[in-house]
Motif scaffolding. Structure first.
Motif, mmCIF file in Angstrom:
data_model
loop_
_atom_site.group_PDB
_atom_site.id
_atom_site.type_symbol
_atom_site.label_atom_id
_atom_site.label_comp_id
_atom_site.label_asym_id
_atom_site.label_seq_id
_atom_site.Cartn_x
_atom_site.Cartn_y
_atom_site.Cartn_z
ATOM 1 N N VAL A 186 0.825 -1.207 0.000
ATOM 2 C CA VAL A 186 0.000 0.000 0.000
ATOM 3 C C VAL A 186 0.861 1.260 0.000
ATOM 4 O O VAL A 186 0.510 2.274 -0.612
ATOM 5 N N LEU A 187 2.005 1.198 0.679
ATOM 6 C CA LEU A 187 2.884 2.354 0.800
ATOM 7 C C LEU A 187 4.306 1.870 1.040
ATOM 8 O O LEU A 187 4.524 0.681 1.278
ATOM 9 N N PHE A 194 0.942 11.830 1.762
ATOM 10 C CA PHE A 194 -0.031 11.045 0.993
ATOM 11 C C PHE A 194 -1.253 11.891 0.661
ATOM 12 O O PHE A 194 -1.599 12.815 1.397
ATOM 13 N N ALA A 195 -1.912 11.541 -0.433
ATOM 14 C CA ALA A 195 -3.085 12.282 -0.889
ATOM 15 C C ALA A 195 -4.364 11.524 -0.543
ATOM 16 O O ALA A 195 -4.367 10.292 -0.436
ATOM 17 N N SER A 251 -6.802 11.066 -2.446
ATOM 18 C CA SER A 251 -7.157 10.235 -3.600
ATOM 19 C C SER A 251 -6.491 8.861 -3.548
ATOM 20 O O SER A 251 -6.928 7.920 -4.213
ATOM 21 N N GLU A 252 -5.439 8.729 -2.737
ATOM 22 C CA GLU A 252 -4.755 7.448 -2.573
ATOM 23 C C GLU A 252 -5.361 6.622 -1.438
ATOM 24 O O GLU A 252 -4.905 5.513 -1.162
ATOM 25 N N GLY A 253 -6.398 7.166 -0.821
ATOM 26 C CA GLY A 253 -7.051 6.455 0.277
ATOM 27 C C GLY A 253 -6.543 6.859 1.643
ATOM 28 O O GLY A 253 -6.878 6.206 2.643
ATOM 29 N N TYR A 296 -4.928 5.221 6.886
ATOM 30 C CA TYR A 296 -5.354 4.559 5.659
ATOM 31 C C TYR A 296 -6.836 4.219 5.781
ATOM 32 O O TYR A 296 -7.237 3.332 6.542
#
Length: 269
Positions: free
Chosen positions: A46-47, A210-211, A213-215, A221
């Motif tokens: 995920v990251l 993080f954005a 739009s990336e969840g 998260y």
């Protein structure tokens, strides 16, 4: 089935287990959520791996905001929240959690892992030997300023490792001869504060990484949060009811052993 849906399903299963254990044993869900969610996020890539533990801690705190609210409402209805004491404790844990939320994102990932592992080991030993403590000594609560300082440290550590605070606050309050039910009720109410202020810190410090739009909302998260909360909210009351039928002291010792394994896994991975 998409990978995102599978991830949410895994998190829902995790939430159901965490909620039940929290209700049964009175422990913060973060003790289980952080190591397991770290593995889930790592598996689904995920990251970046260097930020996985921080994201797991942030998401754990956000989920505890919901489960602690449910628990605190129940304790309040039963008259187990000492509101004469709670404001001072809440002030301390709020300060500690807010500061910790900012600092944890600045620390090297391995340092956060080690802090989590050491804290979990200490909590595990406390759970294992909880029935052997001496309760005959009466200790007076310190003055409100000292109490606020002590709970600031407790709240900061709780937020840093992603737990609601009961595992640290209850031993602190009972050490000063606060009734166990009152201590648990106070810790439940303070869990909301730790989760709220800790989450604010993690969200604010993670906005540049993080954005949405990336969840992500900061380091939280959101798909994982959804999965955990949608089940833990309902299984926590089931765990509380199960305390009437299951050998909780024995289960605590077994769970303490599980915590030691998870702590070792966090350090070695």
């Amino acid at each position: 089935m998409s990978e995102l849906v599978i991830l949410i399903v895994f998190c829902a299963i995790l939430g159901s287990v965490v909620g039940f254990l929290a209700g049964l044993l009175g422990i913060g869900g973060g003790l289980v959520i952080v190591p397991v969610l770290s593995s889930i996020l790592l598996h689904f890539e995920v990251l970046p791996s260097s930020q996985i533990v921080v994201a797991a801690i942030a998401t754990s705190l956000a989920s505890i905001l919901f489960t602690s609210t449910s628990s605190a409402l129940a304790h309040h209805k039963n008259g187990n929240v000492p509101w004469d004491l709670a404001p001072w404790v809440m002030t301390g844990v709020a300060l500690g959690a807010l500061i910790s939320g900012f600092l944890a994102s600045l620390l090297p990932e391995q340092v956060v892992r080690i802090v989590f592992a050491v804290s979990v080991v200490l909590i595990a030993f406390k759970m294992f030997f909880s029935g052997k403590s001496d309760t005959s000594t009466e200790r007076q609560l310190p003055n409100n300023i000292v109490l606020t300082v002590l709970t600031t440290i407790t709240g900061g550590l709780s937020a840093m490792i992603g737990i609601g605070g009961g595992a640290l606050l209850v031993p602190l309050l009972t050490f000063f001869s606060v009734n166990m039910k009152k201590a648990i009720g106070c810790a439940s109410a303070c869990g909301i504060v730790i989760a709220l202020f800790g989450s604010v810190g993690y969200i604010s410090s993670g906005l540049s990484h993080f954005a949405f739009s990336e969840g992500f909302l900061g380091f939280v998260y959101l798909p994982a949060l959804l999965g955990i909360v949608c089940t833990s909210w309902f299984t926590a009351p089931l765990g509380a009811k199960a305390t009437q039928h299951l050998p909780v002291p024995t289960l605590k010792k077994c769970f303490a052993g599980l915590l030691l394994v998870m702590a070792a896994n966090m350090v070695m991975n």
